[in-house]
Design a protein around this motif. Structure first.
Motif, PDB file in Angstrom:
ATOM      1  N   ASP A 101     -51.966  26.854  37.434  1.00 39.10           N
ATOM      2  CA  ASP A 101     -52.712  27.356  36.267  1.00 39.10           C
ATOM      3  C   ASP A 101     -52.183  26.666  35.024  1.00 39.10           C
ATOM      4  N   HIS A 102     -52.984  25.766  34.450  1.00 41.58           N
ATOM      5  CA  HIS A 102     -52.512  24.976  33.320  1.00 41.58           C
ATOM      6  C   HIS A 102     -53.717  24.436  32.557  1.00 41.58           C
ATOM      7  N   PRO A 103     -53.640  24.363  31.218  1.00 43.10           N
ATOM      8  CA  PRO A 103     -54.781  23.839  30.449  1.00 43.10           C
ATOM      9  C   PRO A 103     -55.068  22.366  30.721  1.00 43.10           C
ATOM     10  N   GLU A 104     -54.048  21.603  31.137  1.00 46.32           N
ATOM     11  CA  GLU A 104     -54.220  20.191  31.471  1.00 46.32           C
ATOM     12  C   GLU A 104     -53.567  19.945  32.835  1.00 46.32           C
ATOM     13  N   PRO A 105     -54.193  20.403  33.896  1.00 51.76           N
ATOM     14  CA  PRO A 105     -53.543  20.369  35.203  1.00 51.76           C
ATOM     15  C   PRO A 105     -53.236  18.975  35.735  1.00 51.76           C
ATOM     16  N   ILE A 106     -54.088  18.002  35.461  1.00 53.67           N
ATOM     17  CA  ILE A 106     -53.823  16.663  35.989  1.00 53.67           C
ATOM     18  C   ILE A 106     -52.668  16.016  35.240  1.00 53.67           C
ATOM     19  N   GLU A 107     -52.618  16.188  33.943  1.00 53.43           N
ATOM     20  CA  GLU A 107     -51.485  15.658  33.170  1.00 53.43           C
ATOM     21  C   GLU A 107     -50.181  16.307  33.631  1.00 53.43           C
ATOM     22  N   GLU A 108     -50.227  17.593  33.901  1.00 49.95           N
ATOM     23  CA  GLU A 108     -49.031  18.286  34.390  1.00 49.95           C
ATOM     24  C   GLU A 108     -48.658  17.792  35.785  1.00 49.95           C
ATOM     25  N   LEU A 109     -49.648  17.525  36.617  1.00 49.74           N
ATOM     26  CA  LEU A 109     -49.386  16.984  37.950  1.00 49.74           C
ATOM     27  C   LEU A 109     -48.734  15.608  37.850  1.00 49.74           C
ATOM     28  N   GLN A 110     -49.194  14.797  36.918  1.00 52.68           N
ATOM     29  CA  GLN A 110     -48.589  13.483  36.700  1.00 52.68           C
ATOM     30  C   GLN A 110     -47.134  13.618  36.264  1.00 52.68           C
ATOM     31  N   ARG A 111     -46.863  14.597  35.398  1.00 51.27           N
ATOM     32  CA  ARG A 111     -45.480  14.830  34.948  1.00 51.27           C
ATOM     33  C   ARG A 111     -44.601  15.254  36.116  1.00 51.27           C
ATOM     34  N   LEU A 112     -45.097  16.156  36.939  1.00 49.57           N
ATOM     35  CA  LEU A 112     -44.332  16.623  38.091  1.00 49.57           C
ATOM     36  C   LEU A 112     -44.081  15.496  39.087  1.00 49.57           C
ATOM     37  N   TYR A 113     -45.061  14.624  39.241  1.00 49.97           N
ATOM     38  CA  TYR A 113     -44.870  13.524  40.188  1.00 49.97           C
ATOM     39  C   TYR A 113     -43.764  12.580  39.708  1.00 49.97           C
ATOM     40  N   LYS A 114     -43.693  12.353  38.403  1.00 51.15           N
ATOM     41  CA  LYS A 114     -42.608  11.518  37.876  1.00 51.15           C
ATOM     42  C   LYS A 114     -41.249  12.148  38.171  1.00 51.15           C
ATOM     43  N   LEU A 115     -41.173  13.470  38.035  1.00 44.98           N
ATOM     44  CA  LEU A 115     -39.920  14.157  38.364  1.00 44.98           C
ATOM     45  C   LEU A 115     -39.633  14.076  39.859  1.00 44.98           C
ATOM     46  N   HIS A 116     -40.681  14.189  40.667  1.00 44.80           N
ATOM     47  CA  HIS A 116     -40.521  14.058  42.115  1.00 44.80           C
ATOM     48  C   HIS A 116     -39.935  12.693  42.465  1.00 44.80           C
ATOM     49  N   GLU A 117     -40.433  11.646  41.827  1.00 48.86           N
ATOM     50  CA  GLU A 117     -39.921  10.310  42.074  1.00 48.86           C
ATOM     51  C   GLU A 117     -38.477  10.176  41.612  1.00 48.86           C
ATOM     52  N   LEU A 118     -38.141  10.856  40.530  1.00 44.45           N
ATOM     53  CA  LEU A 118     -36.779  10.789  40.005  1.00 44.45           C
ATOM     54  C   LEU A 118     -35.797  11.511  40.906  1.00 44.45           C
ATOM     55  N   PHE A 119     -36.135  12.718  41.320  1.00 47.17           N
ATOM     56  CA  PHE A 119     -35.202  13.537  42.082  1.00 47.17           C
ATOM     57  C   PHE A 119     -35.361  13.429  43.594  1.00 47.17           C
ATOM     58  N   GLY A 120     -36.541  13.023  44.042  1.00 50.70           N
ATOM     59  CA  GLY A 120     -36.810  13.081  45.470  1.00 50.70           C
ATOM     60  C   GLY A 120     -36.837  11.755  46.189  1.00 50.70           C
ATOM     61  N   THR A 121     -36.496  10.666  45.511  1.00 54.25           N
ATOM     62  CA  THR A 121     -36.478   9.360  46.161  1.00 54.25           C
ATOM     63  C   THR A 121     -35.087   8.742  46.031  1.00 54.25           C
ATOM     64  N   PRO A 122     -34.701   7.895  46.985  1.00 51.09           N
ATOM     65  CA  PRO A 122     -33.362   7.300  46.953  1.00 51.09           C
ATOM     66  C   PRO A 122     -33.214   6.236  45.880  1.00 51.09           C
ATOM     67  N   ALA A 123     -31.965   5.942  45.544  1.00 52.01           N
ATOM     68  CA  ALA A 123     -31.659   4.932  44.529  1.00 52.01           C
ATOM     69  C   ALA A 123     -32.012   3.539  45.028  1.00 52.01           C
ATOM     70  N   GLU A 124     -32.389   2.687  44.090  1.00 53.27           N
ATOM     71  CA  GLU A 124     -32.728   1.300  44.433  1.00 53.27           C
ATOM     72  C   GLU A 124     -31.939   0.293  43.606  1.00 53.27           C
ATOM     73  N   VAL A 125     -31.743   0.585  42.316  1.00 51.17           N
ATOM     74  CA  VAL A 125     -31.063  -0.355  41.420  1.00 51.17           C
ATOM     75  C   VAL A 125     -29.850   0.332  40.802  1.00 51.17           C
ATOM     76  N   PHE A 126     -28.697  -0.323  40.905  1.00 50.73           N
ATOM     77  CA  PHE A 126     -27.460   0.222  40.343  1.00 50.73           C
ATOM     78  C   PHE A 126     -26.931  -0.679  39.225  1.00 50.73           C
ATOM     79  N   LEU A 127     -26.299  -0.043  38.248  1.00 48.48           N
ATOM     80  CA  LEU A 127     -25.662  -0.757  37.148  1.00 48.48           C
ATOM     81  C   LEU A 127     -24.149  -0.637  37.300  1.00 48.48           C
TER      82      LEU A 127
END
Length: 292
Positions: free
Chosen positions: A200-226
């Motif tokens: 339930d959100h006034p802009e559900p697709i934009e919110e879904l896009q935001r959540l997916y970015k967080l999913h990629e941040l927290f739910g995927t393994p590291a690729e590039v290290f500094l």
């Protein structure tokens, strides 16, 4: 009449897209609707089998039954024919089915509210009802075919394009993306690669896009290290001091106190899959730390 036998509360007026990537084995659904928690109704999928989207006056039995029939070897077209065969409400149903090979089929009942229809394309089917116009479905299909990235990224991009083209004529409320791939779930224990819902959100697709970015941040393994040296090391120390994980930034080397402080920060923020015991920091963790 059929209308008297179907509860109008069951109307899931929406637009959705079912998709598959035969190369990676991903299958899934993305959906948006002026309907509370549409992700609990429309999307169904099974790894190495396919996906189903059931909407309009949604018959949720189409999901598990459709996947079972796919697994038994039926084509998507045969599955849909079997699903609607004895359904007295079929004229008000809308359903799409895709198998893991990317073969898709869809059905839009003759009494679905305008605009209602579907478009089957390469490795996908796009469909919707009570839409502003046919442009919504066309935009979904065309965007999916030219989009790049993971299946989830392509499905979400197609969903956003559909909304820009008009979307649901009644407005916006909820959205979801559901993608399965064998062994791609958390810890490798199941097949659920992406399962994100905006109920339930006034802009559900934009919110879904935001959540997916967080999913990629927290739910995927590291690729590039500094390497933790020079400006990177100094920035890390300063941020850890600001956040209260270090008492001073005067430590000359990474080993010991600084490493323990960074590890505490990383694990507290759920970066388990991005942590390394080497003298390095994942670039996305570094960016996250700087933003904090």
């Amino acid at each position: 009449m059929i209308r008297n036998k179907i509860n109008k509360d069951q109307l899931v007026a929406t637009f959705s897209i079912v998709g598959a990537d035969p190369r990676t084995g991903e299958v899934g659904v993305a959906v948006q609707s002026k309907f509370l928690a549409v992700g609990a109704i429309v999307p169904w999928a099974k790894a190495n089998v396919g996906a189903v989207a059931t909407q309009s006056w949604a018959n949720t039995s189409y999901g598990p039954r459709g996947l079972q029939l796919l697994e038994q070897g039926m084509s998507p077209e045969e599955v849909i024919a079997a699903l609607v065969l004895d359904d007295e409400g079929k004229d008000l149903r809308q359903v799409a089915v895709i198998n893991a090979d990317g073969e898709a089929s869809a059905f839009t009942g003759s009494e679905c509210y305008d605009w209602a229809g579907h478009k089957v394309g390469r490795n996908h089917s796009a469909q919707g009802n009570i839409l502003v116009s046919e442009d919504t479905v066309k935009a979904m299909s065309e965007t999916f075919e030219r989009a790049e990235g993971t299946l989830a990224e392509r499905l979400i991009e197609a969903l956003a394009a559909a909304q820009q083209a008009g979307g649901d004529s009644r407005g916006k409320q909820s959205a979801a993306v559901y993608v399965l791939q064998e062994g791609a779930g958390y810890g490798g224990y199941n097949d659920v690669k992406v399962d994100l819902r905006v109920d339930d959100h006034p802009e559900p697709i934009e919110e879904l896009q935001r959540l997916y970015k967080l999913h990629e941040l927290f739910g995927t393994p590291a690729e590039v290290f500094l390497d933790l040296e020079g400006d990177v090391f100094e920035d890390v120390k300063r941020q850890l001091v600001k956040l209260g994980f270090l008492d001073t930034a005067d430590y000359p080397s990474y080993d010991g106190t600084v490493k323990e402080a960074l590890k505490t920060f990383a694990l507290r923020e759920n970066f388990d899959d991005r942590w390394t015991e080497e003298n390095q920091i994942d670039e996305k963790v570094f960016a996250f730390l700087q933003e904090k």
